[in-house]
Design an enzyme around this catalytic site. Structure first.
Site, PDB file in Angstrom:
ATOM      1  CE  LYS A   1     -12.239   0.364   0.691  1.00 16.35           C
ATOM      2  NZ  LYS A   1     -11.747   1.353   1.630  1.00 16.35           N
TER       3      LYS A   1
ATOM      4  CD  GLU B   1      -3.311  -0.284   2.063  1.00 18.86           C
ATOM      5  OE1 GLU B   1      -4.404  -0.826   1.947  1.00 18.86           O
ATOM      6  OE2 GLU B   1      -3.020   0.414   3.060  1.00 18.86           O
TER       7      GLU B   1
ATOM      8  CG  HIS C   1       7.609 -29.455   0.338  1.00 19.57           C
ATOM      9  ND1 HIS C   1       8.080 -30.738   0.208  1.00 19.57           N
ATOM     10  CD2 HIS C   1       8.317 -28.902   1.367  1.00 19.57           C
ATOM     11  CE1 HIS C   1       9.005 -30.965   1.131  1.00 19.57           C
ATOM     12  NE2 HIS C   1       9.174 -29.855   1.848  1.00 19.57           N
TER      13      HIS C   1
HETATM   14  O1  PA5 Z   1      -4.391   1.049   5.956  1.00 21.20           O
HETATM   15  C1  PA5 Z   1      -5.516   1.411   5.745  1.00 21.20           C
HETATM   16  O2  PA5 Z   1      -5.833   2.611   5.732  1.00 21.20           O
HETATM   17  C2  PA5 Z   1      -6.616   0.419   5.474  1.00 21.20           C
HETATM   18  O3  PA5 Z   1      -6.150  -0.882   5.472  1.00 21.20           O
HETATM   19  C3  PA5 Z   1      -7.686   0.544   6.550  1.00 21.20           C
HETATM   20  O4  PA5 Z   1      -7.115   0.329   7.817  1.00 21.20           O
HETATM   21  C4  PA5 Z   1      -8.817  -0.424   6.306  1.00 21.20           C
HETATM   22  O5  PA5 Z   1      -9.386  -0.201   5.049  1.00 21.20           O
HETATM   23  C5  PA5 Z   1      -9.888  -0.305   7.364  1.00 21.20           C
HETATM   24  O6  PA5 Z   1     -10.405   0.992   7.406  1.00 21.20           O
HETATM   25  P1  PA5 Z   1     -11.221   1.448   8.659  1.00 21.20           P
HETATM   26  O7  PA5 Z   1     -10.346   1.401   9.844  1.00 21.20           O
HETATM   27  O8  PA5 Z   1     -11.717   2.838   8.350  1.00 21.20           O
HETATM   28  O9  PA5 Z   1     -12.396   0.474   8.784  1.00 21.20           O
END
Ligand code: PA5
Length: 443
Positions: free
Chosen positions: A420, A285, A306
């Site tokens: 999303k 990310e 394996h």
């Molecule tokens: O790193 C991030 O920003 C994401 O992985 C969020 O933590 C994840 O989408 C969950 O979001 P939220 O905490 O608003 O539910």
């Protein structure tokens, strides 16, 4: 030494002068993390976190963990991505993959839900809880993320049916934004105890905030030791760039530019499987944007030797491995001699399973190098809470430096919105009507 970066697996792949040449860039990248002069500088709260965390909230976390331990047989932790991976990585790192089965008396079983959209998975957890006492830690900065929101609806209702509204509110702990968002509003309206996801710490950097610390503490992980580990890492990597954290960032960069575009975080113990999952989110990310970045993956050895071992040995030569080797296992097992040596293992009689694992590690390292796959080695003494905190800070800081070396903003994640929007449109969420028509025409 806490994390020992060894260059043994890089011989013939990276030359010392390449590292020397990177020094000015490393210096600049590290400085950007300290002075906030880089992109994404409003999400640098994790940099000073090990020294400047909220002590009073930290004490409340430990109190809430005690309350959970004394009132719950099972803790259900609801969250996804950055609101899930770190806590689970920590618990498994310290207590092992079988933590629910081997936990000491007074520690609840911990199950993680809201990290997928499987009704079967949800129902399995409900069945496991059965008639036992349980509580919920719902973790969501926004409160509207689909997966945890669905799970929270279900478990909130179960709690209210079992304990009544007043009883349920004593068993729900919400970790969310300090003042905004749907979950914060609900928690205030219903009177849940709340903990804060700091504004300046992104999800994937949040494991050492309440996001990770409450489930960790409830599961019996020594959170003081974890914070101390992070603080010690902060100190070890604070001055100059002649340290393993900067060196790791530089090595990734050198290997990536040389065509090694996939990094596999390798472990030799199932306790580290979830550390690999956490690592993937942290780096992918942070770096995977603007059509750039090294694709971070993970593998679990010897299991995966394996299966994907063939590819690592001999497939497309675009990968490198980063091995996290834990020297001392949590417990040991000795291979015994048998009267009839049917399996041919008597030559190992008296040797420990960890000894065999260490030879698998060394043998694999050299085989993969011979096959053209460079290895960065990170050795740690043991997988305890202190080392977890230390490793977290090591990887977080390396990730920040690495992102700035690459020229991206390591602290945003614009790409995760695309799927999303499509999902909301296809589900018929109000406001997405046009997109729905367009997508349905393509299906
Ligand atoms: O790193 C991030 O920003 C994401 O992985 C969020 O933590 C994840 O989408 C969950 O979001 P939220 O905490 O608003 O539910």
């Amino acid at each position: 030494m806490a994390v020992n970066l060894k260059m043994t697996g890089l011989s013939g792949f990276v030359h010392e002068d390449e590292l020397v040449n990177m020094k000015p860039m490393l210096q600049t990248a590290q400085q950007m993390l300290y002075d906030g002069s880089g992109a994404g500088n409003d999400f640098l709260g994790w940099v000073e976190l090990p020294n400047r965390y909220d002590r009073s909230e930290f004490d409340r976390i430990k109190q809430a963990a005690k309350k959970i331990q004394s009132t719950c047989d099972v803790l259900v932790v609801i969250g996804i991505g950055g609101s899930y991976l770190g806590a689970r990585a920590a618990i498994e790192f310290v207590n092992g993959q079988m933590y629910n089965g081997v936990r000491p008396a007074g520690i609840p079983e911990v199950y993680f839900v809201g990290n997928n959209i499987s009704s079967s998975y949800l129902n399995d957890v409900i069945q496991i809880i059965g008639e036992r006492d349980f509580g919920v830690n719902v973790i969501s900065k926004s409160g509207t993320t689909t997966e945890p929101a669905i799970a929270f609806r279900i478990f909130k209702k179960l709690l209210e049916q079992k304990y009544g509204k007043a009883g349920a509110k004593e068993r729900i702990f919400a970790t969310t934004d300090k003042e905004r968002g749907a979950l914060k509003k609900l928690a205030d309206d219903e009177g849940y105890e709340t903990f804060v996801v700091p504004d300046d710490v992104g999800g994937r950097f949040s494991v050492l905030t309440a996001v990770g610390l409450l489930p960790m503490a409830a599961a019996g992980v020594d959170v003081d030791a974890a914070m101390q580990g992070a603080a010690d890492a902060y100190k070890a990597f604070a001055d100059g760039i002649d340290h393993d954290c900067a060196r790791y960032a530089a090595l990734r960069n050198i290997l990536g530019r040389g065509g090694k575009e996939l990094e596999i975080l390798v472990n030799y113990d199932p306790s580290l499987v979830m550390l690999g999952e956490w690592f993937k989110q942290l780096f992918d990310e942070s770096e995977g944007k603007d059509h750039k970045g090294i694709f971070a993956m993970s593998a679990n050895f010897s299991t995966d030797l394996h299966s994907i071992g063939q590819f690592i040995q001999d497939g497309t030569r675009n990968l490198f491995e980063t091995v996290v080797w834990v020297k001392e296992p949590r417990s040991e097992s000795i291979i015994e001699e048998t009267e009839v040596d049917m399996d041919g293992l008597n030559y190992l009689a008296g040797k420990s399973v960890q000894f065999v694992n260490s030879k698998a590690y060394q043998g694999t390292l050299m085989a993969h190098m011979d096959g053209g796959t460079p290895n960065i080695i990170l050795e740690i003494d043991r997988a305890d809470a202190w080392h977890f905190g230390y490793l977290v800070y090591f990887f977080e800081k390396a990730c920040g430096i690495s992102g700035y070396l690459l020229g991206v903003n390591p602290f945003n994640q614009p790409g995760v919105e695309a799927y999303k929007k499509n999902m909301f449109a296809l589900l018929g969420k109000p406001g997405y009507e046009e997109r729905r028509k367009e997508l349905e025409a393509r299906l």
